[in-house]
Design an enzyme around this catalytic site. Structure first.
Site, short mmCIF file in Angstrom:
data_model
loop_
_atom_site.label_atom_id
_atom_site.label_comp_id
_atom_site.label_asym_id
_atom_site.label_seq_id
_atom_site.Cartn_x
_atom_site.Cartn_y
_atom_site.Cartn_z
CB SER A 256 -1.21 0.13 1.37
OG SER A 256 0.12 0.36 2.83
CB ALA A 257 4.26 2.20 0.41
N PRO A 258 2.68 4.59 -1.77
CG PRO A 258 2.87 7.11 -2.39
CD PRO A 258 3.49 5.09 -2.51
N GLY A 260 -1.49 5.73 -1.78
CA GLY A 260 -2.70 6.29 -2.12
C GLY A 260 -3.67 5.67 -2.13
CE LYS A 261 -3.12 2.19 -7.42
NZ LYS A 261 -1.90 2.50 -6.99
CG ASP A 279 4.63 -1.27 1.59
OD1 ASP A 279 4.27 -1.02 0.22
OD2 ASP A 279 5.78 -1.61 1.14
CG ASP A 306 7.12 -10.33 3.18
OD1 ASP A 306 6.26 -10.32 2.12
OD2 ASP A 306 8.07 -10.34 2.74
CG ASP A 321 -1.08 -1.50 -6.88
OD1 ASP A 321 -2.01 -0.90 -7.57
OD2 ASP A 321 -1.21 -0.33 -6.11
CB CYS A 374 1.93 1.39 -12.65
SG CYS A 374 2.76 1.26 -11.42
C1 LIG Z 1 2.94 0.20 -6.98
S1 LIG Z 1 3.52 0.56 -5.25
C2 LIG Z 1 2.05 0.17 -4.07
C3 LIG Z 1 1.34 2.03 -4.62
C4 LIG Z 1 0.55 2.12 -3.44
N1 LIG Z 1 -0.58 1.19 -3.40
C5 LIG Z 1 -0.14 3.32 -3.63
O1 LIG Z 1 -1.35 3.08 -4.65
O2 LIG Z 1 0.37 4.63 -3.25
C6 LIG Z 1 3.88 -1.65 -4.73
C7 LIG Z 1 4.59 -1.19 -3.14
O3 LIG Z 1 4.86 -3.23 -2.78
C8 LIG Z 1 5.62 -3.00 -2.01
N2 LIG Z 1 5.70 -4.30 -1.95
C9 LIG Z 1 6.86 -4.73 -2.08
N3 LIG Z 1 7.25 -5.86 -2.13
C10 LIG Z 1 6.31 -6.90 -1.25
C11 LIG Z 1 5.71 -7.36 -0.57
N4 LIG Z 1 6.71 -8.40 -0.57
N5 LIG Z 1 5.16 -7.05 0.45
C12 LIG Z 1 4.48 -6.18 0.89
N6 LIG Z 1 4.37 -4.92 -0.25
C13 LIG Z 1 5.62 -5.10 -1.09
C14 LIG Z 1 6.76 -1.86 -1.98
O4 LIG Z 1 7.77 -1.33 -0.72
C15 LIG Z 1 5.44 -0.67 -3.22
O5 LIG Z 1 5.31 0.48 -1.81
#
Ligand SMILES: C[S@@+](CC[C@H](N)C(=O)[O-])C[C@H]1O[C@@H](n2cnc3c(N)ncnc32)[C@H](O)[C@@H]1O
Length: 434
Positions: A256-258, A260-261, A279, A306, A321, A374
């Site tokens: 979910s970081a940062p 947005g959704k 996240d 994780d 996402d 994305c």
């Molecule tokens: C596409 S971004 C998410 C954007 C977010 N949903 C938004 O709308 O702002 C993908 C996110 O997945 C996180 N990520 C990567 N591997 C992950 C894991 N194994 N478990 C949880 N989060 C993970 C990354 O740190 C990153 O912030």
């Protein structure tokens, strides 16, 4: 005081040499250096323009670079060539003088002379003809400044005309869109206030609380600073809209970081329901929390986890996402085209499947899960969801409305030319009732 070109060059060094993210680095520089509106525009154009056209610029410069030059000199030449070839209003002598000054300061008189000689030739002799490149993949690679592996994937998946349309769109500046925080204000009031602040505002025809905002950077606006709106691309906004959230829903947003959704979903639920935003990266949880606080949202919690490790509880809705190659957002993060590798795409596919496998266990019977990325890489999109469904007959597609046609579809691949927005993939699956 550091000149705009020096600042732009330093930013390019940070991105191309040290691996900084262009959008984050640019925001940081613009916050540290209060530039005039014209200089901000020039700075943004120089950094983004040079990043987006790197391979093309190198092609044009090649005949004039006859000796071995250092990496930073090459990057300075790219930035100078960009101004000469793509920007009309900058006089050639100003381009050369500024480049020579930067070169001398950093590398001494000899380097200044080399830069001077190369740029004098570039600016007085005809440019090489890209159309003369015989191999199609190579020609498109140089024309649109894309590595050949990306061109090859796109040609295979989308065909030549669409590949060129995508590639051309990726060279354009990104449109500035915001999502109005309807828990704090109304769309009409937001439009009025932005207009009072001097912005030109257009309401999006597909998502009523999405506004296209022209003028200076929207981060400067009071409305943004007061948490009445968030900066978000239109394609991204479709995701929360398609979650079909119902009052009281328990939602997991596991990447979910940062935020947005996650924040968009909390705005839709407006306190009637709950969003758990997680996240993997601890340091990013603060970013989500910052957004939650700024937007004044309730019914949403952020914590580190994780998404490949087990979650507690059952959810009505889950959003994955997923971490992805990001090849749909090249307008915002142009450097990804050079740093992403096909091997990394394969590794990402494994992580995407692992995340889906794990969180799907936390979906209630009849519950729905959206998988979004994305990117426009088929391997990370259609292939992932079909692979998952093949292994899980207890899940099925839940149709989503294609905003381009109004028809119901299983998977939605938005391309940048569809809405002048990011390339995005969205699909929804449902756990069958038992
Ligand atoms: C596409 S971004 C998410 C954007 C977010 N949903 C938004 O709308 O702002 C993908 C996110 O997945 C996180 N990520 C990567 N591997 C992950 C894991 N194994 N478990 C949880 N989060 C993970 C990354 O740190 C990153 O912030």
């Amino acid at each position: 005081m550091t000149s705009v070109r020096e600042l732009s060059f330093q930013t390019l060094e940070a991105v191309l040499k040290d691996g900084a993210y262009s959008n984050l680095k640019m925001n940081e520089v613009l916050q540290e250096h209060p530039l005039s509106a014209a200089d901000r525009g020039l700075y943004t154009a120089l950094v983004y323009g040079t990043l987006k056209r790197k391979l093309t610029l190198d092609f044009y410069l090649k005949p004039f670079v006859k000796t071995k030059i250092k990496g930073w000199v090459r990057r300075l030449l790219w930035m100078s060539a960009y101004q000469f070839i793509y920007m009309d209003k900058i006089p050639t002598h100003a381009i050369i003088n500024e480049a020579v000054n930067i070169a001398k300061k950093r590398g001494g008189k000899q380097t200044g002379n080399t830069v001077n000689a190369i740029l004098r030739q570039l600016t007085t002799q005809p440019l090489r003809d890209i159309d003369a490149i015989k191999k199609k993949e190579e020609r498109l690679s140089i024309r649109y400044s894309l590595p050949t592996w990306i061109v090859r994937h796109w040609l295979t998946h989308f065909g030549e005309a669409t590949t060129e349309a995508i590639a051309a769109q990726m060279l354009l500046p990104a449109v500035q869109t915001v999502r109005v925080n309807r828990t704090k204000t109304t769309v009409d009031a937001a439009i009025q206030q932005l207009e009072q602040e001097g912005y030109l505002v257009t309401q999006d025809p597909d998502i009523a609380h999405c506004l296209v905002v022209e003028g200076q950077g929207v981060m400067q606006s009071k409305l943004f600073q007061q948490g009445m709106m968030s900066i978000q691309d239109k394609s991204s906004m479709f995701v929360a809209e398609m979650m079909d959230l119902q009052p009281g829903d328990h939602v997991l947003d596991c990447c979910s970081a940062p935020g947005g959704k996650a924040c968009h979903m909390a705005e839709i639920l407006s306190g009637d329901g709950n969003v758990l935003a997680t996240d993997i990266h601890d340091h990013k949880i603060g970013l989500i929390q910052h957004n939650i606080d700024k937007l004044g949202l309730t019914g949403i919690q952020a914590r580190q986890q994780d998404a490949t490790t087990p979650f507690d509880g059952q959810f009505d809705r889950i959003l994955v996402d997923a971490p992805c190659s990001g090849l749909g957002v090249l307008r915002h993060k142009p450097e990804i085209r050079y740093t992403m590798m096909p091997e990394t795409v394969e590794q990402l596919v494994q992580i995407q499947l692992q995340i889906l496998e794990n969180v799907a266990q936390n979906l209630k019977n009849g519950g729905e899960l959206i998988y979004s990325t994305c990117t426009i890489e088929q391997m990370e999109n259609e292939n992932v969801i079909y692979t998952f469904l093949k292994a899980h007959p207890e899940f099925e597609f839940s149709m989503i409305r294609d905003p381009r046609t109004g028809t119901d579809v299983k998977t939605l691949q938005l391309l940048p030319q569809d809405f002048d927005a990011d390339g995005f993939f969205i699909t929804k699956i449902r756990r069958k009732d038992q």
